[in-house]
Design an enzyme around this catalytic site. Structure first.
Site: not given
Lengths: 135, 401
Positions: B138-141
């Protein structure tokens, strides 16, 4: 009369040698086969109780060594890993020779190696893999 | 003369508490009677050690750099799949989980050499365990894969959280069929070749407090060698099971859900377990202190093997088909003697629960309390008991069209 419980391992080349017959006929030994696994394709293993006069016994064992049979005492082949054993006793009723003895006071088991015929019934029964048989 | 838990704890703190095991209390009551023994004894320690399949651990592994969201992806510990349906790096490993490529029962009986229970034992033994994960990113992970060794001492939280442990009584399993069967009660030889039971009997926690008058949510216990807590009734909690005149359930009844810090625990009391032809599980050691608040509680804690009865059940037919019916009732005294009679036949017995280890736990817990290291807790909520009406229901199948 001396008695020995032995694990005999013989190479493929000796598989067709009638060793039991020879031990009885030629060396006058009393032979009791406790367990055997022999096939033409692989090496054979035989667990045997042999008894007879000391001299005959020595000669018989010499004969086995000469034809290439490896001999080791039976006791070495059963390993009870006490640190893994929880003394639960689930193996006890499966032992056909009552070689796994329960001290009912302590509710702990011990292995009577003289009674053990290395049948392996306890191996799949043990939840903790606390018995090993090198057979 | 009734005592309060606070009074008992005061005595424990001063090193003056009288603590005996659930075995020792039997002789003491025989010798002195209930009244005198209840005055003298402050705590009775009960215990059990055996395979308990509804067990598992949750871990917070800490974040890698860059970060990965294990949640929703696939994660393995020593090839054993864990549940990832939580936040980024919280995972739950169940005791009966198996590696994806384990042959299971394809060649029957399967060997089931390694699984969730064994990973848990390896972790508490301090061994490095291999974590392999894939994620969707994901964008954050952003990270999509991770392979690393982990060790219990390095992870953030590691908690043993078992939804159902310490069954109050259990079946005695036999096999009436003509072939060997492989069950969670062990290998059962045909034609009543053996009878396997699984309870510590007179030492077992819930058999020493049959109506759960002292054991409840918040009870501090010995768990896997460390300190844990009862956090709820266990799944399948069935307090309305038939009971003897003295209140002892005649078959499996109550259960407890327990939780504790895995980092305190030891492989001596958490053991990876293999049931040939059935699967893997975890054997758990549990010890529960019973505060002797009054004579009634003491009279329950003084229960003996001869008063505890179990049902003999055929695991070749009745059990798998969910048919009710017992082949007979037998006491733990008889079960522990090594031989019982079933349908007129003498049948050798084996136990899955280790009485020797239960005895050790009861005595360890007794030592902890005597030394003032372990205080008793008042439950914040008692477990549903016989009057609750709670039962263990079968699944109501409703066909999906």
């Amino acid at each position: 009369m001396p008695k020995k419980r032995l694990v005999l391992t013989f190479p493929q080349t000796v598989v067709e040698e009638p060793i039991t017959y020879r031990l009885i006929k030629d060396y006058d030994l009393v032979v009791n086969i406790l367990r055997a696994r022999i096939s033409r394709e692989e090496e054979g293993r035989l667990i045997m109780e042999i008894s007879g006069e000391k001299e005959a016994l020595d000669k018989g064992l010499n004969y086995l060594k000469k034809i290439g049979v490896a001999i080791q005492p039976l006791a070495k082949d059963v390993r009870w890993l006490e640190d893994r054993c929880t003394h639960c006793t689930v193996c006890v009723p499966l032992c056909p020779t009552e070689a796994i003895v329960v001290d009912r006071e302590r509710m702990e088991i011990s292995l009577d190696k003289d009674r053990c015929i290395v049948c392996g019934a306890c191996i799949p029964a043990c939840p903790y893999k606390a018995v090993e048989i090198l057979f | 003369m009734a005592k309060t838990l606070a009074e008992i704890n005061e005595k424990i703190k001063k090193g003056k508490a009288v603590v005996v095991t659930a075995e020792e209390i039997i002789d003491l009551v025989d010798e002195k009677g209930i009244k005198k023994a209840a005055q003298e004894v402050d705590v009775v320690t009960s215990a059990t050690f055996g395979p308990m399949c509804s067990s598992g651990i949750y871990l917070n592994t800490g974040h890698s750099k860059p970060k990965i969201k294990l949640g929703g992806g696939k994660t393995y510990l020593n090839e054993v799949p864990v549940y990832t349906g939580f936040a980024a790096v919280d995972i739950y490993l169940g005791a009966t989980a198996l590696p994806d490529d384990d042959p299971r029962n394809r060649v029957h009986p399967g060997e089931f050499r390694y699984g969730g229970g064994h990973v848990i034992e390896d972790l508490v033994a301090g061994k490095d365990v291999k974590l392999v994960a894939t994620a969707y990113g994901t964008d954050c992970y952003p990270r999509r894969s991770l392979e690393t060794w982990i060790n219990l001492k390095d992870v953030n939280e590691a908690v043993l959280f078992n939804p159902r442990n310490a069954y109050q009584n259990y079946n005695v399993a036999v096999n009436l069929s003509h072939k060997v069967i492989y069950t969670y009660m062990g290998i059962l030889q045909p034609n009543l070749g053996n009878a396997n039971y699984c309870s510590a009997g007179q030492l077992s926690p819930l058999l020493n407090d049959p109506y759960y008058k002292t054991i409840g949510v918040g009870t501090r216990i010995f768990l896997g060698g460390g300190v844990g807590y009862v956090v709820w009734q266990g799944t399948q909690h069935n307090p309305t099971a038939p009971r003897t005149e003295k209140g002892i359930p005649r078959s499996s009844a109550g259960t407890i859900a327990v939780l504790g810090d895995l980092k305190q625990m030891s492989p001596e009391w958490l053991k990876g377990t293999t049931m040939t032809g059935y699967g893997v599980t975890l054997s758990v050691g549990i010890g529960v202190p019973i505060p002797i608040l009054n004579e009634e509680i003491l009279s329950y804690a003084a229960v003996k093997d001869e008063e505890i009865l179990a049902q003999i059940v055929d695991y070749s037919d009745a059990y798998p088909k969910g048919k009710s019916g017992s082949l007979g009732e037998i006491s733990y005294t008889q079960l522990k003697s090594g031989k019982i009679a079933v349908q007129g036949k003498e049948v050798p017995t084996g136990s899955l629960s280790s009485y020797a280890k239960a005895r050790k736990i009861a005595s360890l817990l007794k030592d902890w309390i005597k030394k003032g290291e372990f205080l008793l807790t008042e439950p914040v909520e008692l477990l549903p008991s016989a009057e609750s009406g709670m039962t263990f229901k079968p699944l109501k199948e409703r066909p999906i069209r």
